[in-house]
Design a protein around this motif. Structure first.
Motif, mmCIF file in Angstrom:
data_model
loop_
_atom_site.group_PDB
_atom_site.id
_atom_site.type_symbol
_atom_site.label_atom_id
_atom_site.label_comp_id
_atom_site.label_asym_id
_atom_site.label_seq_id
_atom_site.Cartn_x
_atom_site.Cartn_y
_atom_site.Cartn_z
ATOM 1 N N UNK A 12 7.959 22.038 35.116
ATOM 2 C CA UNK A 12 7.807 23.283 34.360
ATOM 3 C C UNK A 12 7.026 23.037 33.076
ATOM 4 N N UNK A 13 7.304 21.924 32.397
ATOM 5 C CA UNK A 13 6.563 21.585 31.178
ATOM 6 C C UNK A 13 5.079 21.403 31.484
ATOM 7 N N UNK A 14 4.772 20.706 32.553
ATOM 8 C CA UNK A 14 3.377 20.466 32.941
ATOM 9 C C UNK A 14 2.702 21.795 33.277
ATOM 10 N N UNK A 15 3.426 22.632 34.006
ATOM 11 C CA UNK A 15 2.863 23.930 34.427
ATOM 12 C C UNK A 15 2.617 24.849 33.237
ATOM 13 N N UNK A 16 3.552 24.894 32.293
ATOM 14 C CA UNK A 16 3.499 25.845 31.187
ATOM 15 C C UNK A 16 2.622 25.407 30.016
ATOM 16 N N UNK A 17 2.486 24.106 29.811
ATOM 17 C CA UNK A 17 1.785 23.613 28.617
ATOM 18 C C UNK A 17 0.435 23.004 28.980
ATOM 19 N N UNK A 18 -0.621 23.773 28.770
ATOM 20 C CA UNK A 18 -1.980 23.322 29.114
ATOM 21 C C UNK A 18 -2.383 22.090 28.310
ATOM 22 N N UNK A 19 -1.945 22.007 27.054
ATOM 23 C CA UNK A 19 -2.286 20.840 26.226
ATOM 24 C C UNK A 19 -1.639 19.573 26.769
ATOM 25 N N UNK A 53 3.674 17.981 40.051
ATOM 26 C CA UNK A 53 4.160 19.271 40.544
ATOM 27 C C UNK A 53 4.358 19.251 42.058
ATOM 28 N N UNK A 54 3.437 18.609 42.781
ATOM 29 C CA UNK A 54 3.565 18.507 44.237
ATOM 30 C C UNK A 54 4.733 17.602 44.621
ATOM 31 N N UNK A 55 4.930 16.530 43.853
ATOM 32 C CA UNK A 55 6.052 15.619 44.099
ATOM 33 C C UNK A 55 7.369 16.382 43.935
ATOM 34 N N UNK A 56 7.449 17.213 42.896
ATOM 35 C CA UNK A 56 8.663 17.987 42.651
ATOM 36 C C UNK A 56 8.879 19.008 43.768
ATOM 37 N N UNK A 57 7.814 19.631 44.263
ATOM 38 C CA UNK A 57 7.950 20.564 45.388
ATOM 39 C C UNK A 57 8.510 19.846 46.615
ATOM 40 N N UNK A 58 7.995 18.657 46.901
ATOM 41 C CA UNK A 58 8.490 17.873 48.031
ATOM 42 C C UNK A 58 9.953 17.486 47.820
ATOM 43 N N UNK A 59 10.294 17.094 46.599
ATOM 44 C CA UNK A 59 11.671 16.728 46.273
ATOM 45 C C UNK A 59 12.594 17.930 46.525
#
Length: 179
Positions: free
Chosen positions: A35-42, A90-96
């Motif tokens: 979620x942090x990666x998805x939400x924070x572009x910086x 993000x893909x790793x988390x989806x697989x998890x």
């Protein structure tokens, strides 16, 4: 390639989580990271920037997550940085999540409704589906006013359309076939 990489790293962290008895904890914490990666572009830009050293990226992980996540999971994130695979988090988390749902007998159901569903309606729908599917149900709810009335559900690859729009489209198809 991303799918193979994501699956491989997912399998590694999932096995570790099972061994440690931390499936729930790791899911919660991996969701936070994704979620942090998805939400924070910086944050995403810094972690992907080729001129920022791996050491600096790992230091950032420690600053951001420090004691907020399990030390083993933090080491996993650092490994992703070392291997140049953090971009797949993000893909790793989806697989998890898929594996987690499989192990815990959870079915994700996507529900679109013409208007927001009340808590009571969601609870009734959940109870009905859990009984029919013989699984725990986890909803992803959204509102689509184009449906006019009713709901449309997606369970795996099956779509159950009980919306006014869906009924009108089926009626239109029937009338066109009569001509």
């Amino acid at each position: 390639m991303a799918g193979v990489v994501s699956k491989s790293y997912c399998d590694a962290i999932f096995s570790l989580a099972q061994e440690e008895g931390k499936l729930d904890l790791y899911k919660e914490q991996l969701d936070l990271v994704a979620e942090n990666v998805k939400q924070d572009a910086n944050y995403r830009a810094v972690m992907a920037h080729p001129k920022i050293s791996k050491e600096e990226k790992k230091e950032l992980l420690v600053k951001v997550y420090g004691y907020a996540i399990d030390p083993m999971l933090l080491n996993f994130l650092k490994l992703l940085v070392d291997k140049g695979r953090f971009r797949f988090i993000e893909e790793i988390v989806k697989e998890y999540t898929k594996e987690y749902n499989k192990v815990n007998n959870i079915q994700v159901v996507y529900v679109k409704s013409a208007a927001s569903l009340s808590e009571e309606e969601v609870a009734r729908l959940k109870a009905t589906l859990e009984k029919k599917l013989n699984k725990k149900v986890d909803f992803v709810l959204s509102v689509d006013s184009d449906l006019i009335a009713g709901i449309r559900m997606k369970i795996n690859d099956q779509i159950i359309d009980n919306s006014a729009r869906g009924k009108l489209e089926r009626l239109k198809g029937t009338v066109q076939n009569l001509s």
